[in-house]
Design a protein around this motif. Structure first.
Motif, mmCIF file in Angstrom:
data_model
loop_
_atom_site.group_PDB
_atom_site.id
_atom_site.type_symbol
_atom_site.label_atom_id
_atom_site.label_comp_id
_atom_site.label_asym_id
_atom_site.label_seq_id
_atom_site.Cartn_x
_atom_site.Cartn_y
_atom_site.Cartn_z
ATOM 1 N N ARG A 36 32.112 -65.122 -19.582
ATOM 2 C CA ARG A 36 33.258 -64.257 -19.875
ATOM 3 C C ARG A 36 34.520 -65.057 -20.190
ATOM 4 O O ARG A 36 35.308 -64.676 -21.061
ATOM 5 N N ARG A 38 33.123 -63.551 -24.314
ATOM 6 C CA ARG A 38 33.465 -62.218 -23.813
ATOM 7 C C ARG A 38 32.621 -61.140 -24.487
ATOM 8 O O ARG A 38 32.264 -60.142 -23.863
ATOM 9 N N ARG A 39 32.300 -61.339 -25.758
ATOM 10 C CA ARG A 39 31.455 -60.360 -26.457
ATOM 11 C C ARG A 39 30.022 -60.363 -25.932
ATOM 12 O O ARG A 39 29.275 -59.403 -26.145
ATOM 13 N N ALA A 45 28.228 -58.801 -21.401
ATOM 14 C CA ALA A 45 27.409 -57.618 -21.125
ATOM 15 C C ALA A 45 25.987 -57.805 -21.648
ATOM 16 O O ALA A 45 25.025 -57.262 -21.080
ATOM 17 N N LEU A 71 29.010 -52.401 -19.197
ATOM 18 C CA LEU A 71 28.697 -51.821 -20.502
ATOM 19 C C LEU A 71 29.804 -50.870 -20.972
ATOM 20 O O LEU A 71 30.129 -50.828 -22.165
ATOM 21 N N TRP A 87 32.945 -51.160 -20.263
ATOM 22 C CA TRP A 87 34.026 -52.048 -20.724
ATOM 23 C C TRP A 87 33.711 -52.609 -22.103
ATOM 24 O O TRP A 87 34.582 -52.659 -22.977
ATOM 25 N N HIS A 88 32.455 -53.012 -22.310
ATOM 26 C CA HIS A 88 32.065 -53.603 -23.597
ATOM 27 C C HIS A 88 32.252 -52.596 -24.734
ATOM 28 O O HIS A 88 32.778 -52.945 -25.803
ATOM 29 N N TYR A 137 34.760 -53.338 -27.777
ATOM 30 C CA TYR A 137 34.197 -53.773 -29.058
ATOM 31 C C TYR A 137 33.558 -52.658 -29.880
ATOM 32 O O TYR A 137 33.165 -52.887 -31.022
ATOM 33 N N PHE A 180 25.428 -54.469 -29.299
ATOM 34 C CA PHE A 180 25.763 -55.886 -29.430
ATOM 35 C C PHE A 180 25.626 -56.355 -30.875
ATOM 36 O O PHE A 180 24.611 -56.111 -31.532
#
Length: 455
Positions: free
Chosen positions: A252, A259-260, A263, A342, A344-345, A349, A358
């Motif tokens: 992270r 960071r991407r 997760a 997840l 947060w991801h 993004y 992803f």
């Protein structure tokens, strides 16, 4: 129709058709009549004598064609090299990219062992490249061959044994010995040997179907694979919960790319998902409540096969779950930690147009080289130098092992663990044997209690 020993052969009879004489040979195999016309009676009698010799020798005849099975086999016979190419072509259409690579690798391993002699054979690496990347890759069959590859393949066309020669079990044994070795001469793993042997067995079965062998000789060969180390998970490679969390934190904090991916790695650790399964994970297959446990429904994998092996020309194939029917779905409950990660991801993004969670910064599929670099840097940051030099969490896949090991050591029933991890209970016991029952200390305590109860 099949083989028969019921053969009747009549005398040659003379015929005249439009002023021209000929000789007709008639015979019957089972209930099927046959005839063949010759220009002279001498030729007809010669053919009749051949059929009589085969019948008197007790040789079976093919009922549909009317010829001895040995003769039919010679008609159908081709070199092993040609047979291997036809076998690959037969399997190609219905095989995913990764399976195509596996088939090509197996055929490229055994084919150099099935030659009349090795005089003039190129070095092992050149041979493997020519066979694996060109001869047994149907995607390249219409491409112009490089000169060195063309020379190697021309050599195999001249030197390859006839497929019928594999009725000799010593040739089969030579091929089996070859598939136990890696290109550098060391012994291959037990799983690799089993996989290649199964493909070789299947290719020999195809030779039977094609009339090039009467039966599959491989089961008759008294052969044993080299002794192998048990395929158990090395506990030294599995991070404990504290180490796993430290590694995720190192992912992270190292870069925007990290960071991407935090997760992405989290799905391996908390849900025991395979990397290819995580790459194919879509938002619509996730239940992510604000509180409590969520659910992942894994239904698609995107394994990297290489653009040379896929129909689409893309590096990643698109297929169902490993060793499962195409539309099978594996439901995995996920803890609140992964649910939050997840959520947060997705907030940070978004998702790809097809719903995938992803993707790279440019919107492409996650590449193993990319996430491998991030993982290597995370190990350098989170582990001590001694740990970095050890097998500990060497691969991102070890996060999946950590998940399964944690479930087992927590006392979750093996059947439930196997269902969540997506493999059989037999595989679970074979691979994770050292993780069952909570480890050595727990086992020792149980034994000690049992011993004391007898006093």
């Amino acid at each position: 129709m099949g083989k028969t020993y019921d053969v009747r052969i009549w005398s040659v009879r003379q015929r005249k058709d439009r002023g021209q004489s000929s000789a007709e040979l008639r015979w019957k195999t089972g209930e099927t009549p046959h005839s063949q016309t010759f220009r002279t009676k001498t030729l007809a009698e010669g053919r009749r004598a051949e059929l009589l010799r085969a019948a008197h020798a007790g040789e079976p005849f093919d009922e549909s064609t009317g010829v001895p099975v040995s003769e039919l086999r010679k008609r159908n016979d081709v070199s092993w090299y040609q047979h291997a190419r036809e076998y690959i072509e037969m399997k190609w259409q219905h095989s995913p990219g990764s399976t195509r690579r596996t088939l090509a690798e197996a055929m490229a391993t055994v084919t150099p062992a099935l030659v009349t002699n090795t005089k003039g054979m190129a070095d092992a690496k050149t041979v493997r490249t020519a066979l694996y990347s060109w001869a047994f890759n149907m995607s390249r069959r219409d491409q112009e061959l490089p000169d060195d590859v063309a020379a190697v393949l021309a050599w195999f066309e001249r030197k390859s044994l006839p497929t019928s020669a594999l009725a000799d079990r010593m040739h089969v044994r030579a091929a089996l010995d070859a598939l136990t070795k890696k290109l550098d001469g060391t012994t291959a793993s037990a799983s690799t040997i089993r996989r290649k042997r199964a493909i070789f067995h299947n290719a020999l079965g195809y030779a039977v179907d094609a009339g090039r062998l009467t039966d599959n000789p491989l089961p008759q060969v008294q052969w044993k694979a080299p002794e192998q180390v048990a395929e158990e998970l090395d506990p030294a490679s599995v991070p404990d919960p504290r180490q796993a969390l430290a590694l995720l934190d190192a992912v992270r904090t190292q870069s925007p790319r990290g960071r991407r991916l935090v997760a992405f790695f989290g799905c391996m650790y908390y849900a025991a998902a395979r990397p290819a399964e995580v790459i194919g994970l879509r938002l619509q297959d996730c239940d992510l409540p604000r509180r409590g446990w969520g659910t992942l429904r894994l239904r698609e994998t995107r394994p990297r096969s290489g653009s040379a092996w896929t129909d689409s020309g893309e590096a990643h194939d698109r297929r169902g779950l490993k060793h499962r029917p195409r539309r099978a779905v594996r439901t995995v409950p996920i803890p609140p930690d992964l649910v939050s990660l997840l959520r947060w991801h997705v907030t940070a993004y978004g998702v790809a147009p097809d719903g995938r969670l992803f993707r790279t910064q440019r919107g492409g599929l996650i590449q193993d080289t990319g996430y491998g670099e991030v993982w290597a840097e995370a190990r350098r940051r989170a582990l001590t130098p001694a740990q970095c030099a050890s097998p500990l969490a060497k691969r991102p896949y070890d996060l999946r092992h950590a998940a399964v090991s944690t479930w087992l050591s927590s006392g979750v029933e093996p059947q439930e663990v196997a269902a969540r991890a997506g493999h059989s209970v037999a595989v679970l016991f074979r691979v994770y044997a050292k993780c069952l029952d909570g480890g050595t200390a727990t086992a020792n305590a149980r034994i000690e209690r049992a011993l004391r109860s007898g006093n």
